[in-house]
Each structure stands twice: as structure tokens, then as C-alpha cells.
Design a protein around this motif. Structure first.
Motif, PDB file in Angstrom:
ATOM      1  N   TYR A  15       0.833  -1.202   0.000  1.00 48.79           N
ATOM      2  CA  TYR A  15       0.000   0.000   0.000  1.00 48.79           C
ATOM      3  C   TYR A  15       0.869   1.255   0.000  1.00 48.79           C
ATOM      4  N   GLY A  16       1.859   1.287   0.880  1.00 52.43           N
ATOM      5  CA  GLY A  16       2.685   2.481   0.999  1.00 52.43           C
ATOM      6  C   GLY A  16       3.512   2.773  -0.239  1.00 52.43           C
ATOM      7  N   VAL A  17       4.103   1.728  -0.801  1.00 55.83           N
ATOM      8  CA  VAL A  17       4.933   1.917  -2.002  1.00 55.83           C
ATOM      9  C   VAL A  17       4.076   2.377  -3.187  1.00 55.83           C
ATOM     10  N   LEU A  18       2.894   1.775  -3.349  1.00 51.65           N
ATOM     11  CA  LEU A  18       2.021   2.176  -4.455  1.00 51.65           C
ATOM     12  C   LEU A  18       1.558   3.624  -4.283  1.00 51.65           C
ATOM     13  N   LEU A  19       1.235   4.026  -3.079  1.00 53.05           N
ATOM     14  CA  LEU A  19       0.861   5.415  -2.831  1.00 53.05           C
ATOM     15  C   LEU A  19       2.037   6.347  -3.100  1.00 53.05           C
ATOM     16  N   LYS A 165     -11.657  11.666  -0.694  1.00 54.53           N
ATOM     17  CA  LYS A 165     -10.275  12.011  -1.055  1.00 54.53           C
ATOM     18  C   LYS A 165      -9.368  10.784  -0.929  1.00 54.53           C
ATOM     19  N   ILE A 166      -9.541  10.037   0.166  1.00 53.87           N
ATOM     20  CA  ILE A 166      -8.759   8.808   0.353  1.00 53.87           C
ATOM     21  C   ILE A 166      -9.072   7.814  -0.757  1.00 53.87           C
ATOM     22  N   PHE A 167     -10.350   7.674  -1.061  1.00 59.17           N
ATOM     23  CA  PHE A 167     -10.774   6.784  -2.146  1.00 59.17           C
ATOM     24  C   PHE A 167     -10.075   7.171  -3.453  1.00 59.17           C
ATOM     25  N   ASP A 168     -10.056   8.454  -3.773  1.00 52.94           N
ATOM     26  CA  ASP A 168      -9.427   8.918  -5.013  1.00 52.94           C
ATOM     27  C   ASP A 168      -7.919   8.637  -5.014  1.00 52.94           C
ATOM     28  N   ASP A 169      -7.274   8.820  -3.869  1.00 54.29           N
ATOM     29  CA  ASP A 169      -5.837   8.540  -3.783  1.00 54.29           C
ATOM     30  C   ASP A 169      -5.560   7.053  -3.976  1.00 54.29           C
ATOM     31  N   PHE A 170      -6.383   6.213  -3.367  1.00 59.10           N
ATOM     32  CA  PHE A 170      -6.207   4.772  -3.533  1.00 59.10           C
ATOM     33  C   PHE A 170      -6.435   4.361  -4.982  1.00 59.10           C
ATOM     34  N   LYS A 171      -7.410   4.977  -5.617  1.00 57.66           N
ATOM     35  CA  LYS A 171      -7.693   4.663  -7.015  1.00 57.66           C
ATOM     36  C   LYS A 171      -6.520   5.065  -7.899  1.00 57.66           C
ATOM     37  N   LYS A 172      -5.973   6.233  -7.651  1.00 57.56           N
ATOM     38  CA  LYS A 172      -4.816   6.715  -8.421  1.00 57.56           C
ATOM     39  C   LYS A 172      -3.618   5.792  -8.228  1.00 57.56           C
ATOM     40  N   SER A 173      -3.543   5.150  -7.079  1.00 53.37           N
ATOM     41  CA  SER A 173      -2.412   4.283  -6.758  1.00 53.37           C
ATOM     42  C   SER A 173      -2.583   2.859  -7.274  1.00 53.37           C
ATOM     43  N   GLY A 174      -3.700   2.572  -7.918  1.00 52.29           N
ATOM     44  CA  GLY A 174      -3.912   1.249  -8.495  1.00 52.29           C
ATOM     45  C   GLY A 174      -4.396   0.213  -7.505  1.00 52.29           C
ATOM     46  N   LEU A 175      -5.001   0.657  -6.393  1.00 54.79           N
ATOM     47  CA  LEU A 175      -5.505  -0.278  -5.394  1.00 54.79           C
ATOM     48  C   LEU A 175      -6.938  -0.717  -5.674  1.00 54.79           C
TER      49      LEU A 175
END
Length: 330
Positions: A15-19, A165-175
Motif C-alpha cells: 500500500y505504501g509503495v504504491l501510494l 479524497k482517500i478513495f481517489d488517492d487509492f484509485k490513483k495508486s492502483g488499489l
């Protein structure tokens, strides 16, 4: 936004690396000293994908006592039995404005998080994402880039601006997040999935792709799923999936998404660590007892895992010495 991952094991690192790769500021807080020492020694964590393309990714890692950052969001990924201690050691860094997302396996963590974070800032989550920690400072992402998915739900079941906002960040990160408004149903759907795949793969030391090819895989899976659904129905928990959809999820993830994956419970067992079976199959059994229902297959499997832990740790040399001493006395 700034993130801090508490529990920089396999999934915490993923999670951290993808973010981080998506452009977000990420700190890692870890309680296992060999992980911290190795990452500091090599100035980062080695990341592979399906055992290839191993490369070093620089990360910032701290012990709980060292950490004095102020993230907007905590992502908590410790083992269930380590969580209380990890939270206590990190409590000085928790602030009222911070949110926490916890995609941990099993159940039991929400009550502990509520001791430090207001319910309006707690987001429960689940992850169908395969990852393996090969050793300290060495993680392997299982599945092609973008593989896997996750569900997330506010404890209040009322998504707010920060949640989106968290949802959008996770989506951008490919989660590949999915936002739901069914808190317990979201969490229990993953517990049921893990109660099948994690436990059975661990007992027979096989990958998910090997498990699903067995002619009895569906029969065993359906028996466990049916018992778990019976428990949830009695507890008044409406699950995200039907029984049939849960079975299809087991089949799809095992055969298509992560066929080469050894589940986390197997990884714990093979490395001499205690498993989380009490928080998965054991949780289903205990929940059933509250409503006068015995999920006997789940209890049987839980006890088998504990027997396997015992036999793994059993000191054969000590037994042989004891038997020899007894025979000498005779």
C-alpha cells in the motif's frame, strides 16, 4: 495528502509503495526491528513483482517511538495479535484530525482502533491483494500491475469528503477501491473469504491456484461459506455477497487473480509465527455461539491450525530425552 503506514510488512509495504509511486508522501512505522534495520542498511526496500524485476525503492521507516510525523491518514496493517501493542507505542503521534484506514485480516481490530480514533474517522477496509514478504527489506507483489481490489466503508456508514479524497488517492495508486455503506457486511465478507482460502491453503501447504484445482475444493469451500452465512444471518449482518457470489469470488481470486499466492496465514505458519486463525475462523465460531449456533467446521479447522502450530514448534529432541530418561528409571 500525507500517509503513514503502521505495520510495514508485506501488505503495508505494498500500500505504501504504491501510494508513494503515485506521488503521495508516505512514512512507514514498524514494530519488527529486523525489518527496520535491513531497510535502513540498504536505504530502501527491494520490491519484485511475481518474483522478477527486483529493484530498490527508497522509503522512510521508523520505530513507533521515533516517529513524530503528522499524517492526514494512518493505514494500519499489523497482525491482529500485535495491534494493541503497536497502537499503544504509537499513540503519541495520533491527532484528532487524522483518519485511519485498516484493511487488516480478521476481526477484532475495530474495537482497538476506537480507543484512539473517533468513529467518524475510522474506515474499515478489506484487500484481495496478494503480497509476500520474502524476508526483511524484500517484498514481492503478486499479480500483474493493477491486480487485486479492495473494499472500504466508514464505521459510521456515511462517507464524507475526506473519505472520498482517500478513495481517489487509492484509485490513483492502483488499489482498485470500492466504497460501500455496509460496514460489518464489508468486513465480514473478507473474513469469510479468508476462512476458506487462508486456512485450507495453510493446512495443506499449497498455493491458491493449486487449492482451487482440487475436486473437493468447492465442496469444502461451500461448507465453510454456508456456516459463516448462517452465523451472519443470525447476527443480523447483511453481507455484500450472496453465498453463490462468495463462492465465485473464491474461485476467481484463486484461479485468475492470485493463483501463485500463498496466503498470509501460510506465510506466518511457514516462518514460525502465530497465525491469525482465532480472528478469522475462530471469530466466526465465537460470533455464532452468541446466537446459539455452532459453526463446527470453522471450530474444527481452527483447532487443526493450532495443532499444526504446536507440532511445528514441538521440541522433538526434548521428547526423546524425556522418553530415554523414563526408560532408564524403569
Amino acid at each position: 495528502m500525507k500517509y503513514a503506514v503502521l505495520g510495514a510488512g508485506a501488505m503495508g509495504l505494498r500500500y505504501g509503495v504504491l501510494l508513494q509511486e503515485a506521488g503521495f508522501d508516505v512514512d512507514f512505522v514498524e514494530i519488527w526491528q529486523p525489518q527496520i534495520d535491513k531497510i535502513n542498511e540498504q536505504n530502501g526496500v527491494f520490491v519484485s513483482r511475481d518474483h522478477v524485476n527486483k529493484h530498490l525503492v527508497p522509503v522512510n521507516i521508523y520505530t513507533p517511538e521515533e516517529y513524530n510525523g503528522d499524517p492526514d491518514v494512518w493505514i494500519v496493517f499489523t497482525k491482529q495479535m500485535q495491534l494493541a501493542d503497536a497502537l499503544k507505542r504509537t499513540a503519541h503521534a495520533f491527532k484528532n484530525h487524522q483518519y485511519v484506514v485498516s484493511p487488516m485480516n480478521g476481526m477484532g481490530h475495530i474495537e482497538k482502533l476506537n480507543q484512539y480514533f473517533d468513529k467518524t474517522r475510522v474506515i474499515g477496509a478489506t484487500a484481495l491483494i496478494g503480497t509476500v514478504l520474502n524476508g526483511p527489506g524484500d517484498v514481492d507483489f503478486i499479480g500483474a500491475k493493477g491486480a487485486g481490489s479492495m473494499n472500504m466503508a466508514n464505521e459510521t456508514e456515511k462517507p464524507d469528503e475526506m473519505t472520498h479524497k482517500i478513495f481517489d488517492d487509492f484509485k490513483k495508486s492502483g488499489l482498485n477501491p470500492v466504497l460501500t455503506t455496509n460496514f460489518l457486511g464489508t468486513l465480514m465478507a473478507k473474513v469469510i473469504f479468508n476462512s476458506v482460502v487462508n486456512t485450507l491453503c495453510t493446512m495443506f501447504e499449497i498455493q491458491m491456484g493449486e487449492f482451487i484445482q482440487s475436486p473437493v475444493a468447492k465442496k469444502l469451500s461451500q461448507q465453510l461459506i454456508n456456516e459463516a452465512f448462517d452465523v451472519c444471518e443470525r447476527a443480523g449482518i447483511t453481507l455484500l455477497n450472496t453465498r453463490e457470489e462468495e463462492m465465485k469470488s473464491v474461485e476467481y481470486v484463486s484461479s485468475v487473480s492470485n493463483p501463485l499466492h500463498y496466503p498470509s496465514m501460510y506465510q506466518d505458519m511457514s516462518k514460525g509465527r502465530k497465525t491469525e486463525v482465532d480472528y478469522i475462523n475462530g471469530y466466526i465460531y465465537q460470533l455464532g455461539l452468541k446466537y446459539h449456533y455452532e459453526a463446527k467446521t470453522h471450530d474444527f479447522l481452527r483447532n487443526l491450525v493450532h495443532l499444526a502450530e504446536f507440532s511445528r514448534d514441538f521440541d522433538v529432541d526434548a521428547l526423546e530425552k524425556s522418553v530415554l530418561a523414563t526408560e532408564m528409571v524403569k
